[in-house]
Design a protein around this motif. Structure first.
Motif, mmCIF file in Angstrom:
data_model
loop_
_atom_site.group_PDB
_atom_site.id
_atom_site.type_symbol
_atom_site.label_atom_id
_atom_site.label_comp_id
_atom_site.label_asym_id
_atom_site.label_seq_id
_atom_site.Cartn_x
_atom_site.Cartn_y
_atom_site.Cartn_z
ATOM 1 N N TYR A 90 0.833 -1.206 0.000
ATOM 2 C CA TYR A 90 0.000 0.000 0.000
ATOM 3 C C TYR A 90 0.872 1.262 0.000
ATOM 4 O O TYR A 90 0.568 2.234 -0.702
ATOM 5 N N GLU A 129 -5.522 0.001 3.992
ATOM 6 C CA GLU A 129 -6.502 0.142 2.917
ATOM 7 C C GLU A 129 -7.298 1.437 3.078
ATOM 8 O O GLU A 129 -7.553 2.154 2.103
ATOM 9 N N ASP A 241 -3.441 -5.076 -6.370
ATOM 10 C CA ASP A 241 -4.702 -5.735 -6.710
ATOM 11 C C ASP A 241 -4.564 -7.250 -6.639
ATOM 12 O O ASP A 241 -5.468 -7.956 -6.161
ATOM 13 N N GLU A 244 -4.366 -8.352 -2.968
ATOM 14 C CA GLU A 244 -5.673 -8.336 -2.322
ATOM 15 C C GLU A 244 -6.479 -9.591 -2.671
ATOM 16 O O GLU A 244 -7.181 -10.143 -1.824
ATOM 17 N N ASN A 247 -5.132 -12.413 -0.544
ATOM 18 C CA ASN A 247 -5.531 -12.302 0.866
ATOM 19 C C ASN A 247 -6.987 -12.649 1.079
ATOM 20 O O ASN A 247 -7.389 -13.112 2.145
ATOM 21 N N TRP A 248 -7.805 -12.403 0.066
ATOM 22 C CA TRP A 248 -9.224 -12.703 0.185
ATOM 23 C C TRP A 248 -9.524 -14.162 -0.159
ATOM 24 O O TRP A 248 -10.540 -14.657 0.175
#
Length: 248
Positions: A90, A129, A241, A244, A247-248
């Motif tokens: 980030y 985030e 992106d 993420e 991680n999801w």
């Protein structure tokens, strides 16, 4: 000619066998590129200041071409950011977005303080985030693409805002939202946060905790908006992106 500046390292590029080119964002002179000679060597005096996100005092020779680093003193190295892949990703995105939207030697103490404060809050453990969403929203002004977030971009009504139109570059009210079939319908909290993020003093905010759905709406708006009007592609954004998704 020697210049002294308080700066943050936005980017590092290896040059030759031992040198590093640092892109600094300084309080006094804006964005400046300097050559740190020998910085890749283990015992070189510039090694500690030639790392991403290092906040320090830099003394360099300003010439006709590339400036040359003469001295660097670390004020804060942000170790927790650089040792944590999510925070680092980030922070790297914010740094690249900043670098792409400011010109060489464009002095902007406000942006310097904004970026430094967000790095400090990220180091303290605040949600990266959310901090990035705040930065993205505020940077629309610097990029010259600030959307209309105070009223309906079509009719000027301030009540009953229900969606965001990338095409029209701003909020739409309930009556006007049908004018854009691709308008992004938003929860009232997301509408409030976009307005808040644009104007909030980041030095006065504490830790903001948001639900996953709210963060996804904020991301959807900013991603679509920057894709349409930003005019640049960021390597750090593509990596972020992908991260993420993992991680999801």
């Amino acid at each position: 000619m020697l210049e002294k500046a308080e700066g943050i390292v936005l980017r590092t590029i290896n040059y030759g066998e031992s040198n590093v080119i640092l892109t600094l964002f300084t309080r006094e002179f804006g964005k400046v590129a300097v050559m740190a000679r020998g910085a890749k060597k283990t015992r070189n005096r510039f090694r500690s200041v030639s790392q991403p996100f290092v906040h320090g005092i830099f003394l360099y020779y300003k010439g006709r071409g590339m400036s040359t680093l003469n001295q660097g003193d670390v004020l804060h190295s942000f170790p927790d950011i650089r040792q944590h892949i999510v925070r680092m990703s980030y922070a790297a995105y914010m740094a690249e977005l900043l670098e792409k939207t400011v010109e060489e030697r464009e002095k902007n103490p406000y942006l310097f303080e904004l970026f430094l404060t967000l790095l400090e809050q990220m180091e303290f453990g605040h949600d990266p985030e959310v901090l990035t969403s705040i930065f993205e929203t505020k940077m629309t002004l610097q990029a010259g693409i600030q959307p209309e977030l105070t009223k309906c971009v079509c009719c000027g009504q301030t009540d009953q805002i229900v969606s965001f139109s990338v095409k029209e570059a701003g909020f739409l009210c309930k009556r006007c939202t049908d004018q854009d079939p691709y308008a992004i319908h938003l929860h009232p909290k997301t509408i409030h946060l976009l307005r808040l993020f644009l104007h909030i003093d980041v030095q006065r905010i504490g830790s903001i905790s948001l639900q996953k759905e709210t963060k996804e709406e904020l991301k959807r708006v900013m991603d679509a908006y920057y894709e349409a009007y930003g005019g640049f592609a960021l390597k750090s954004k593509r990596f972020l992106d992908q991260l993420e998704k993992w991680n999801w």
